[in-house]
Design an enzyme around this catalytic site. Structure first.
Site, mmCIF file in Angstrom:
data_model
loop_
_atom_site.group_PDB
_atom_site.id
_atom_site.type_symbol
_atom_site.label_atom_id
_atom_site.label_comp_id
_atom_site.label_asym_id
_atom_site.label_seq_id
_atom_site.Cartn_x
_atom_site.Cartn_y
_atom_site.Cartn_z
ATOM 1 N N SER A 46 -5.665 6.229 11.262
ATOM 2 C CA SER A 46 -6.880 6.659 11.958
ATOM 3 C C SER A 46 -7.541 5.500 12.709
ATOM 4 C CB SER A 46 -7.860 7.275 10.951
ATOM 5 O OG SER A 46 -9.083 7.593 11.566
ATOM 6 N N LEU A 47 -7.513 4.316 12.111
ATOM 7 C CA LEU A 47 -8.135 3.148 12.753
ATOM 8 C C LEU A 47 -7.398 2.786 14.055
ATOM 9 C CD1 LEU A 47 -10.403 1.050 12.331
ATOM 10 C CD2 LEU A 47 -8.768 -0.394 11.146
ATOM 11 N N SER A 48 -6.077 2.886 14.046
ATOM 12 C CA SER A 48 -5.298 2.616 15.259
ATOM 13 C C SER A 48 -5.611 3.626 16.362
ATOM 14 C CB SER A 48 -3.793 2.694 14.957
ATOM 15 O OG SER A 48 -3.404 1.633 14.123
ATOM 16 N N ASN A 94 -4.300 9.238 1.651
ATOM 17 C CA ASN A 94 -4.686 8.644 2.931
ATOM 18 C C ASN A 94 -4.961 9.666 4.036
ATOM 19 O OD1 ASN A 94 -4.829 5.928 2.480
ATOM 20 N ND2 ASN A 94 -3.039 5.373 3.675
ATOM 21 N N ASP A 95 -3.901 10.335 4.483
ATOM 22 C CA ASP A 95 -4.116 11.205 5.642
ATOM 23 C C ASP A 95 -3.069 12.291 5.800
ATOM 24 O OD1 ASP A 95 -1.959 9.644 6.529
ATOM 25 O OD2 ASP A 95 -3.233 8.367 7.748
ATOM 26 N N ASP A 121 0.822 -1.210 0.000
ATOM 27 C CA ASP A 121 0.000 0.000 0.000
ATOM 28 C C ASP A 121 0.859 1.264 0.000
ATOM 29 O OD1 ASP A 121 -2.246 -1.547 -0.016
ATOM 30 O OD2 ASP A 121 -2.970 -0.953 1.962
ATOM 31 N N THR A 142 -8.737 3.146 7.169
ATOM 32 C CA THR A 142 -8.274 1.851 7.672
ATOM 33 C C THR A 142 -6.770 1.869 7.985
ATOM 34 O OG1 THR A 142 -8.167 1.184 5.362
ATOM 35 C CG2 THR A 142 -10.026 0.368 6.642
#
Lengths: 251, 251, 251, 251
Positions: free
Chosen positions: B152-154, B108-109, B34, B149
């Site tokens: 942010s998910l962590s 992504n972020d 990814d 995913t």
């Protein structure tokens, strides 16, 4: 006895250097917030002198006596009429190339934390010579019950009654979503080995002292031999501080 | 077309520099994980070329095609027989002393993160010219649905279907326990101003590019004008990837 | 000794009723899952007979011995060559109109839970005669360390090493977002009074026995006098079970 | 127009039955809390009449106008000088033996919840004809953005800006720890089939209407055709309500 720096402010003739106070005092009075009290606890170390924490600003978890309550509290202390809350501390050491290069005592927490740029730290964690797991996370917090309402709480750790004896291992933003805070016995020996080549990882002790970590460093953590003695407030119990600080009035 | 660095490995005569590929290609094939695909998405930028992500190791959220499925997938692509998943991207800029000093596009972020030693960052956050709150936290993640995913998910952020258009603001270890991830519209203009004197705060873009932030810097984030086009796998849908990656088989 | 119900299946001539087994046995072998073992622990009660849990299906937290390991494990037991893991239990009683109407012993947890239709239960909680808070939630779990990997974990409770002595109070979907799981000492006396008129609230003991609660009922919980003795697996330690059950391989 | 029940209290001569009000009114004024407003929204249904919510007690997410602000707000409304916040609603239906036995519209959430005694409900969940997962949990919340600050928030759901169009699926105490809230597009068609023999499972609509579910029942949820129109407060924006209700002042 008045600490040297403070003495200058107060134009007080007789003063003592801060690290000489615990040897000469029967009681240490700390005016300030939780951070100040924590640094004093490190100074007091194993000398078993009780500490009276007076908050100058907002209520603290450790400094629960207000300025207004200070003189009555002091009078009780002088009469020997006070209760002490004994708090377990941690001893953390760093092993590099089989040598213990640093040893620290903390009242709140030992934190392994990555720098802003790195993303994941691999931390192989062993408890009492048994492999627990290799945390892949932003970092790891090993907290005392006293420290459980600090950084560990922000990282989803549980609240632990401060007079209980145990340790909590709280991963920070773990990559493995099923990693949860783990509470272990106070006599557990925790050993964490850095598995990341990442050169931007730090060990922070009570949020105040920092040491840069290298690949292969091992952090060993166990209960310290002595405890911090805090003079208890008469008017407030721990749960009241909890309700006030965490705003448990209503949603 | 083969990228120059890869060409050397393959002893391939004709090669193209990586940033020239998007201009000349009708389809970009990414072999890797990814992270590699994300960096290619940045390279492709606004050229609207679809990307086919092939994972070389384990299944990725973005690289859902395996090496074995690559040739059939390529054949479909050459015949024009493929579907594309359009993913919104973010445009992030840094304002310092009223000047836009940096602009980036991410898939992504956008992450504001403190260094290992500092404890709390104060981030005044405004959405569409309305004050939201001043986050006191280790940092703040502004994520696209595609990025939900990831980091942010962590940090306890929700999973957002990648073809939905919105942004999620996820605080990292917030000091205020009632701060929760907030999902806002994709056309929201988010503005975050650094309120900490702390000199050890960084902005990270897709986990790959980092910029040191200063007191008073403002980060502006809004949807980018273009989208990343990913060639969809025939054999797997998004929920299948989710179940596999998050191990939703059983506890 | 073979339990009557099982004896019929096995066409075994001599059988004993299940609740007579603990009195006559020196070791109880449980074939089944964690749920079966828990119900046997209640049956064994204060008779101090060790229990050997053999899982027939998937690995359990309490039944960590597989069918294949059963005979070697049994041989060790017969030779007296085995280790026991002692687990604290809870004693829970219900007070209604100043009378103790029910008393139960549990190995895992005591759960107060609302019915599907009601939304919030008000539970005034007192620990060691000190007011903690009035939880407004779907319910409340009081768990032993053994129970911490059960229902409490699903409600965001911490994992607690099962040989540690303490209790954890975990609110279920609390209305007050700052309510977090709280770990208290094993000698804490917890008292919870129902403040909701709501007539659809139940007390559940180890997920197996249920009692309908009324407005004004008080649940008193403290450590039980006796412990459950579990025969430890030779081949697996607790952390290994944790890693397997919670899939800590990789994300 | 004054509702019949209220009219009796006010000794008001002319009154209208509550379900006739929406047909005759150009504006409905609700005095009460969020719960009252939600029940009125169901009553108003598809008649597109704007609702002015006035809180009689504490500030609500939906009733953000205080009694003191009511008359100025009403005057603005009469002059046509007001803004409306349009909120998406859900349409939920129950399929039993291939027949649609119930249909409801909700403003906040559709909740599947087990009774107090049962422990786990298996809910096979399909989104847009694609299998998502079979949740094993205490229940499942399908919430609108408006409902995201209600029950979903207590179950760790994200906050979603109320004018955004999407749905959030939030599991309640999931057994699979990696199950997280999932945000899907507003035009998603969600279908949940009960896989538990458990006879104590209920569907709750906006926390007010309840239907007992059976094994094999399928709940179908999609966006409702009409929206609820709420008159916006002049003095407060959504973020201010959020800060006040969630106490984002300081920790």
């Amino acid at each position: 006895l008045v600490e040297a720096h403070l003495a200058r402010h107060l134009k007080c003739k007789y003063s003592v250097r801060s690290h000489d106070i615990p040897d000469q005092a029967d009681l240490v009075v700390v005016l300030g917030g939780d951070g100040t009290l924590i640094s004093v606890a490190r100074l007091v170390g194993d000398r078993q002198v009780p500490i009276l924490g007076v908050n100058l600003g907002s209520l603290g978890f450790l400094t629960e006596i207000t300025l207004g309550e200070m003189y009555p509290a002091l009078e009780c202390c002088l009469l020997g009429d006070y209760e002490v809350s004994e708090r377990m501390m941690l001893r953390a050491s760093i092993l590099r190339d089989d040598k213990e290069i640093e040893v620290h005592q903390v009242l709140n927490d030992v934190v392994i934390n990555k720098g802003a740029m790195a993303r994941i730290v691999d931390m192989e964690t062993v408890v009492d010579d048994r492999y627990l797991t290799t945390f892949k996370a932003d970092g790891l917090i090993i907290s005392t019950p006293t420290g459980s309402t600090g950084y560990s709480l922000s990282a989803n750790g549980p609240i632990i009654h401060p007079e209980l004896d145990c340790l909590v291992i709280t991963p920070i933003c773990p990559h493995t979503l099923t990693n949860r805070p783990i509470v272990v016995a106070s006599d557990a020996r925790i050993s964490i080995t850095m598995q990341s080549q990442n050169e931007d990882i730090f060990l922070t002790l009570d949020g105040q002292v920092g040491v840069k970590l290298k690949y292969g460093d091992t952090i060993r953590i166990r209960r310290a031999e002595h405890r911090t003695k805090l003079v208890r407030s008469r008017s407030k119990d721990y749960f009241e501080v909890l309700r006030t600080k965490l705003k448990w009035g209503e949603r």
